[in-house]
Design a protein around this motif. Structure first.
Motif, mmCIF file in Angstrom:
data_model
loop_
_atom_site.group_PDB
_atom_site.id
_atom_site.type_symbol
_atom_site.label_atom_id
_atom_site.label_comp_id
_atom_site.label_asym_id
_atom_site.label_seq_id
_atom_site.Cartn_x
_atom_site.Cartn_y
_atom_site.Cartn_z
ATOM 1 N N GLY A 436 1.426 -1.377 -0.369
ATOM 2 C CA GLY A 436 -0.084 0.007 -0.320
ATOM 3 C C GLY A 436 0.726 1.682 0.382
ATOM 4 N N VAL A 437 0.513 2.593 -0.971
ATOM 5 C CA VAL A 437 0.684 3.658 -0.780
ATOM 6 C C VAL A 437 0.355 4.639 -0.439
ATOM 7 C CG1 VAL A 437 2.856 2.662 -2.954
ATOM 8 C CG2 VAL A 437 0.367 3.551 -3.310
ATOM 9 N N ALA A 438 1.054 5.592 0.288
ATOM 10 C CA ALA A 438 0.051 6.436 0.560
ATOM 11 C C ALA A 438 -0.565 7.609 -0.531
ATOM 12 C CB ALA A 438 1.020 7.911 1.083
ATOM 13 N N TYR A 439 -2.522 7.889 0.245
ATOM 14 C CA TYR A 439 -2.795 8.705 -0.848
ATOM 15 C C TYR A 439 -1.948 9.727 -1.380
ATOM 16 C CZ TYR A 439 -7.077 6.100 -0.448
ATOM 17 O OH TYR A 439 -8.258 5.061 -0.037
ATOM 18 N N SER A 441 -0.251 9.562 -3.910
ATOM 19 C CA SER A 441 1.018 8.600 -4.951
ATOM 20 C C SER A 441 0.061 8.863 -6.354
ATOM 21 C CB SER A 441 0.894 7.984 -4.159
ATOM 22 O OG SER A 441 2.160 7.957 -3.708
ATOM 23 N N SER A 476 -6.165 3.338 4.573
ATOM 24 C CA SER A 476 -5.193 4.126 4.409
ATOM 25 C C SER A 476 -4.117 4.070 2.991
ATOM 26 C CB SER A 476 -4.669 4.766 6.057
ATOM 27 O OG SER A 476 -3.970 3.119 5.865
ATOM 28 N N ALA A 477 -3.825 3.491 2.462
ATOM 29 C CA ALA A 477 -3.315 3.790 0.980
ATOM 30 C C ALA A 477 -4.823 3.481 0.541
ATOM 31 C CB ALA A 477 -2.003 2.591 1.928
ATOM 32 N N ASP A 479 -3.852 1.019 -2.471
ATOM 33 C CA ASP A 479 -3.382 -0.679 -2.558
ATOM 34 C C ASP A 479 -2.934 -1.739 -3.558
ATOM 35 O OD1 ASP A 479 -3.653 -1.431 0.211
ATOM 36 O OD2 ASP A 479 -6.062 -1.585 -0.282
ATOM 37 N N VAL A 514 5.767 4.406 1.931
ATOM 38 C CA VAL A 514 4.577 3.412 2.818
ATOM 39 C C VAL A 514 3.377 4.295 3.642
ATOM 40 C CG1 VAL A 514 4.739 1.164 3.716
ATOM 41 C CG2 VAL A 514 5.579 2.192 1.316
ATOM 42 N N PRO A 515 2.461 4.420 3.860
ATOM 43 C CA PRO A 515 1.676 5.108 5.260
ATOM 44 C C PRO A 515 1.860 3.991 6.329
ATOM 45 C CG PRO A 515 0.222 4.755 3.489
ATOM 46 C CD PRO A 515 0.785 3.890 2.884
#
Length: 553
Positions: A436-439, A441, A476-477, A479, A514-515
């Motif tokens: 998962g990466v941060a919103y 991105s 929160s990310a 996916d 990666v949050p």
């Protein structure tokens, strides 16, 4: 002529092979080699002529054997050869003069005295200490040591019997002893010559082209050496006992032992039939092992077979030889058709009462070997058992888990239950890594970054190509999931670890975060009834009085 040609070829082919120095020494005397082989096989070809001129044949056989042995024996053993040869020829003069002649008796006593004295001197600790350590550790030296002790004992007994006037006993013991020494020299020389012939044959065509010979020359030579030694010991024992005039008694006693009935009720089984059955079954096992060895070395290496087929064929051949061995062993025991029918009926009753599971597992094992849903080397999953198939046996199979445990699984379970075979068709494995990466991105940048990370790992296959999927919007990310293939199932965990390490590095290099999981926490204070009563504010005194008057009025 053949011996001379063999000598030239051996000198050309084996000149640099130090392990075959004794073979070159044997073929260095082609005339003696040819004479020894011809004279050794002559008793089986010209039996009548050999019996007529037996002393001449014995002396003629000893001469080439000694000439060959003097070139291949170690120096500490040469005196044994010299004394044994001398005593044999002296014994020839003793027999030539006749047993009643005084000179003949003196020669005989001299032979026995020489044998006893030489064996006593050879067994002294000082002489043994002069022997090289590598020779002391050899089996030949131990056999010679036991032989010298036997020579000392029997020659001393024969000498004392001759000196005491018991000439018949002395002739019996001494004559058998001297001729057994002669037989030992000839047989040892013959075994060494035949061993050299075997060593030569396995290094030339066509035997050298066979895989089981070319790749296992030491094994072939060792097995042939054991057979030659066994045959030599049998011939030597029989020759010695015949010279001692006890062979007929020993053979008749052995036949009586073989004909002895064993105390089994209503079944006539002798010791000989039981021994024959055991030998037949043992021979079937040996022949089965030889067939499997020949198939593995010369058939499977030359014929392209699917994976697992060689193991199945070898196992079925082994089962077939076991069944054949059991049938032949039963015939050797003397079972007739009525007993076989009775035994089959009893076996069927046993299956009906308590052997269903065993037969079920056996038939399931045959199905596994013929249908091959799983094979040796496959990685399977069955319930909580995941591991590699090590063996498919007659009743059960062995699965070695990745933790190192060996799980014994009945063959019927592998047929009746659901089994996952990870490597039936190939050993490829798909690796799935969620991330998962941060919103905020850019999804396309993330996909390119993850594909670049997968391409940088060595064990990832280019085909099928790696794939990155945008799975959705998480709490929160964003996916994503990376899917890549590796060609080695055994190391897919290490490959997955390398992909994760590479992904972390590439994401950090691209500035993609990666949050951590985010949660909103709402806190609300709630007072209990007791605390509310305690915290209630009492009204002033004048207000209480007014309230009381109101209630009274």
């Amino acid at each position: 002529m053949l011996a001379f040609m063999s000598r030239r070829r051996i000198e050309q082919r084996l000149a640099g092979d130090s392990d075959l120095a004794s073979v070159r020494a044997i073929f260095a005397r082609p005339i003696a080699l040819s004479a020894l082989i011809v004279l050794f096989v002559s008793p089986w070809i010209i039996t009548d002529l050999y019996m007529t001129f037996e002393p001449l044949f014995e002396a003629a056989t000893l001469i080439p054997a000694v000439l060959i042995l003097r070139r291949i024996l170690d120096r500490p053993l040469l005196p044994l050869l010299t004394v044994g040869t001398s005593v044999f020829f002296i014994n020839g003069f003793h027999e030539l003069f006749g047993e009643a002649d005084v000179l003949s008796r003196l020669l005989f006593m001299l032979e026995l005295l020489v044998l006893a004295g030489f064996s006593a001197i050879a067994l002294r600790p000082r002489r043994i200490s002069d022997v090289p350590p590598e020779m002391l550790a050899s089996r030949l030296f131990r056999v010679i040591g036991y032989g010298l002790r036997a020579v000392f004992v029997f020659s001393s007994i024969a000498f004392l019997a001759e000196a005491s006037g018991y000439s018949a006993l002395a002739d019996l013991i001494g004559g058998a002893l001297i001729l057994s020494i002669y037989a030992a020299i000839v047989l040892y020389g013959t075994v060494r010559v035949l061993d050299g012939v075997v060593a030569l044959l396995i290094r030339v065509r066509p035997l050298r082209l066979l895989g089981m010979v070319g790749r296992h020359q030491w094994l072939v030579r060792r097995r042939s050496g054991l057979i030659l030694q066994f045959a030599a010991w049998y011939i030597w024992i029989r020759f010695t006992l015949r010279r001692a005039h006890v062979w007929d008694e020993v053979s008749s006693g052995f036949r009586w032992l073989l004909d002895a009935q064993l105390p089994f009720p209503e079944v006539a089984i002798t010791v000989g039939s039981l021994l024959a059955a055991a030998i037949v079954f043992w021979g079937a096992l040996l022949f089965s092992r030889f067939l499997q060895f020949a198939l593995a070395e010369d058939v499977y290496t030359r014929v392209a077979l699917p994976q697992g087929r060689p193991y199945a064929v070898s196992t079925l051949v082994h089962y077939g030889m076991l069944v054949l061995g059991l049938v032949l062993a039963a015939l050797a025991l003397g079972f007739d058709a009525d007993r076989a029918t009775l035994l089959t009926g009893a076996f069927g009753v046993g299956i009906g009462f308590g052997l269903q599971t065993i037969v079920n597992n056996f038939i399931s094992g045959i199905i596994l070997l013929t249908e091959r849903p799983i094979q040796v080397g496959d990685t399977i999953g069955m319930g909580d058992v995941v591991g590699e198939v090590q063996r498919i046996g007659i009743r059960s199979s062995t699965v070695r888990t990745f933790q190192g445990a060996e799980v014994i699984v009945p063959n019927a379970d592998l047929i009746a239950q659901r089994v996952t075979n990870w490597t039936k068709s190939d050993r490829r494995r798909r690796i799935e890594v969620p991330v998962g990466v941060a919103y905020g991105s850019d999804p396309r940048v993330v996909i390119d970054t993850l594909l670049r990370a997968a391409a940088g790992v060595d064990n990832v296959l280019p085909e099928p190509a790696a794939l990155v999927l945008f799975k959705g919007f998480g709490e929160s990310a964003l996916d994503f999931e990376l899917r890549a293939w590796t060609g080695d199932f055994d190391t897919y965990m290490q490959t997955q670890s390398e992909i994760c390490v590479r992904m972390a590095a590439c994401l950090a290099e691209a500035g993609i975060t990666v949050p951590f999981p985010q949660r909103d926490l709402h806190v609300r204070t709630v007072l209990t009834d007791a605390r509310a009563e305690e915290q209630r504010v009492e009204p002033p005194v004048h207000l209480r009085d007014v309230e009381d008057e109101r209630q009274a009025g």
